[in-house]
Write a protein that holds these residues in place. Structure first.
Motif, PDB file in Angstrom:
ATOM      1  N   ASN A 172       0.781  -1.239   0.000  1.00  0.00           N
ATOM      2  CA  ASN A 172       0.000   0.000   0.000  1.00  0.00           C
ATOM      3  C   ASN A 172       0.812   1.289   0.000  1.00  0.00           C
ATOM      4  O   ASN A 172       0.238   2.366  -0.209  1.00  0.00           O
ATOM      5  CB  ASN A 172      -0.920   0.005   1.217  1.00  0.00           C
ATOM      6  N   SER A 173       2.103   1.228   0.231  1.00  0.00           N
ATOM      7  CA  SER A 173       2.941   2.429   0.195  1.00  0.00           C
ATOM      8  C   SER A 173       3.860   2.395  -1.017  1.00  0.00           C
ATOM      9  O   SER A 173       4.309   1.319  -1.441  1.00  0.00           O
ATOM     10  CB  SER A 173       3.797   2.529   1.469  1.00  0.00           C
ATOM     11  N   LYS A 174       4.140   3.557  -1.553  1.00  0.00           N
ATOM     12  CA  LYS A 174       5.077   3.638  -2.657  1.00  0.00           C
ATOM     13  C   LYS A 174       6.477   3.300  -2.153  1.00  0.00           C
ATOM     14  O   LYS A 174       6.860   3.705  -1.057  1.00  0.00           O
ATOM     15  CB  LYS A 174       5.077   5.047  -3.250  1.00  0.00           C
ATOM     16  N   PRO A 175       7.266   2.580  -2.926  1.00  0.00           N
ATOM     17  CA  PRO A 175       8.636   2.260  -2.510  1.00  0.00           C
ATOM     18  C   PRO A 175       9.425   3.526  -2.204  1.00  0.00           C
ATOM     19  O   PRO A 175       9.219   4.572  -2.841  1.00  0.00           O
ATOM     20  CB  PRO A 175       9.210   1.538  -3.730  1.00  0.00           C
ATOM     21  N   GLY A 176      10.299   3.447  -1.230  1.00  0.00           N
ATOM     22  CA  GLY A 176      11.090   4.615  -0.849  1.00  0.00           C
ATOM     23  C   GLY A 176      11.971   4.310   0.340  1.00  0.00           C
ATOM     24  O   GLY A 176      12.208   3.139   0.682  1.00  0.00           O
ATOM     25  N   LYS A 177      12.428   5.371   0.988  1.00  0.00           N
ATOM     26  CA  LYS A 177      13.321   5.214   2.137  1.00  0.00           C
ATOM     27  C   LYS A 177      12.510   5.070   3.425  1.00  0.00           C
ATOM     28  O   LYS A 177      11.521   5.779   3.632  1.00  0.00           O
ATOM     29  CB  LYS A 177      14.265   6.411   2.230  1.00  0.00           C
ATOM     30  N   VAL A 178      12.975   4.163   4.263  1.00  0.00           N
ATOM     31  CA  VAL A 178      12.259   3.808   5.483  1.00  0.00           C
ATOM     32  C   VAL A 178      13.066   4.211   6.710  1.00  0.00           C
ATOM     33  O   VAL A 178      14.287   4.010   6.768  1.00  0.00           O
ATOM     34  CB  VAL A 178      11.994   2.288   5.529  1.00  0.00           C
ATOM     35  N   ILE A 234      12.896  10.670   3.616  1.00  0.00           N
ATOM     36  CA  ILE A 234      12.199   9.529   4.226  1.00  0.00           C
ATOM     37  C   ILE A 234      10.720   9.587   3.821  1.00  0.00           C
ATOM     38  O   ILE A 234      10.082  10.639   3.902  1.00  0.00           O
ATOM     39  CB  ILE A 234      12.313   9.573   5.766  1.00  0.00           C
ATOM     40  N   SER A 235      10.158   8.455   3.397  1.00  0.00           N
ATOM     41  CA  SER A 235       8.749   8.429   3.011  1.00  0.00           C
ATOM     42  C   SER A 235       7.920   7.428   3.809  1.00  0.00           C
ATOM     43  O   SER A 235       6.686   7.414   3.703  1.00  0.00           O
ATOM     44  CB  SER A 235       8.618   8.113   1.512  1.00  0.00           C
ATOM     45  N   ILE A 236       8.590   6.588   4.615  1.00  0.00           N
ATOM     46  CA  ILE A 236       7.895   5.570   5.408  1.00  0.00           C
ATOM     47  C   ILE A 236       8.529   5.482   6.785  1.00  0.00           C
ATOM     48  O   ILE A 236       9.760   5.541   6.922  1.00  0.00           O
ATOM     49  CB  ILE A 236       7.970   4.191   4.721  1.00  0.00           C
ATOM     50  N   VAL A 237       7.685   5.345   7.810  1.00  0.00           N
ATOM     51  CA  VAL A 237       8.180   5.179   9.180  1.00  0.00           C
ATOM     52  C   VAL A 237       7.540   3.944   9.795  1.00  0.00           C
ATOM     53  O   VAL A 237       6.317   3.742   9.685  1.00  0.00           O
ATOM     54  CB  VAL A 237       7.845   6.415  10.050  1.00  0.00           C
TER      55      VAL A 237
END
Length: 330
Positions: A172-178, A234-237
């Motif tokens: 459900n989230s776009k790929p990116g930095k976590v 950062i796009s995901i936590v």
């Protein structure tokens, strides 16, 4: 001769009466012992339920669940937490040792450290007091080296549970930095929750930062701000507890980044439910805390009675998302 026979008959009757008296005393003694044992099983058992804090909903729900079960069964319960909260490891050690000295019949322990409590667990073993680990576990290799053991673990498989949230994130989230906000260093549950979430990530997701925040909301706020300052893309936590998830969300809002970062966390407390409904949290992990605490209590009670229990008793988990949050009981 008649006099002699009379005397012999009297002696026999006396001996018979003495025999009846002794047998009656023995029977009464057995009945008393049985009654005592039955009483021990019903209302003379004391269980110490020791958690690492009472600072958030998880622990207060745990207390409510354990106390309700104890009252239902008529069993004595001592529910304890260290005065200094989750960082007060020495305080929790002291609570365990005090419980051993008081001679409780079983201990349920939510360990605040993976090794610091192992010596105390060994002391409980030596005192023939069963130990049930609840929620968090300990370093079993270290405990075994000390010659100690646990009698059962009641909780969830943190790796598999966190993996479920990670899988939802990938879908459900776009790929990116976590960014990962860990719990307290050295606590098995934190390590497992990080490991589980990461194991679900594909190569399109890069873990750019992973730092502990000691299960504290204010510390998570500071850690999140520092991570975002150093890694503005950062796009995901992934926060491994509800409390830290709320701290991360507050930091994101204060840095005017709301809507740009997907946040996931673990615990499904009331704040999580509201955050999901408000669009601030993508998903959290729910487990029935009160029922879970009652299960831990039941396991300890069975051990106190000398009954056999499972080595690991796992509870069910559910990923809570915008799609199912409204189905939760209010």
């Amino acid at each position: 001769m008649k006099k002699v026979m009379a005397m012999l008959l009297a002696a026999v009757l006396a001996a018979t009466m003495c025999g009846c008296s002794k047998n009656g005393e023995k029977s009464n003694a057995n009945e008393t012992a049985a009654e005592s044992e039955a009483g021990k099983k019903e209302d003379n058992i004391t269980i110490a339920f020791i958690v690492k804090s009472l600072e958030n909903q998880f622990f207060t729900d745990t207390q409510e669940g354990a106390e309700a079960r104890a009252e239902e069964l008529g069993v004595n319960l001592t529910f304890l937490a260290p005065a200094g909260g989750q960082a007060d490891i020495e305080g929790e050690v002291q609570l365990v040792e005090d419980s051993i000295i008081k001679g409780v019949d079983a201990i349920v322990l939510d360990a605040s450290d993976n090794a610091a409590l192992n010596s105390s667990i060994k002391k409980a073993n030596d005192a023939d007091i069963p130990v049930v680990l609840y929620n968090d576990t300990v370093d079993m290799d270290d405990l075994e080296t000390l010659g100690g053991r646990i009698d059962s673990y009641v909780g969830l498989n943190s790796v598999e549970a966190s993996k479920k949230v990670g899988e939802y994130c990938v879908e459900n989230s776009k790929p990116g930095k976590v960014a990962i906000i860990e719990g307290m260093s050295g606590v098995v549950a934190s390590t497992e929750r990080v490991e589980g979430f990461q194991s679900a990530l594909t190569d399109d997701f890069e873990v750019a930062a992973s730092q502990p925040a000691d299960w504290d909301k204010n510390e998570a706020y500071n850690v999140m701000q520092n991570i975002l300052t150093a890694n503005p893309d950062i796009s995901i936590v992934w926060a491994v507890s509800s409390t830290m998830g709320m701290g991360a969300i507050q930091a994101i809002e204060d840095m005017n980044l709301s809507g740009q970062i997907d946040v996931y966390d673990f615990d499904c407390e009331a704040d999580d439910v509201k955050a999901i409904k408000d669009g601030k949290l993508c998903a959290t992990l729910r487990y029935p805390t009160k029922e879970w605490a009652a299960l831990a209590f039941d396991t300890a009670l069975s051990l106190a009675k000398g009954e056999t229990v499972e080595d690991n008793v796992y509870t069910e988990v559910q990923v809570i998302t915008p799609d199912n949050v409204d189905t939760l009981e209010q």
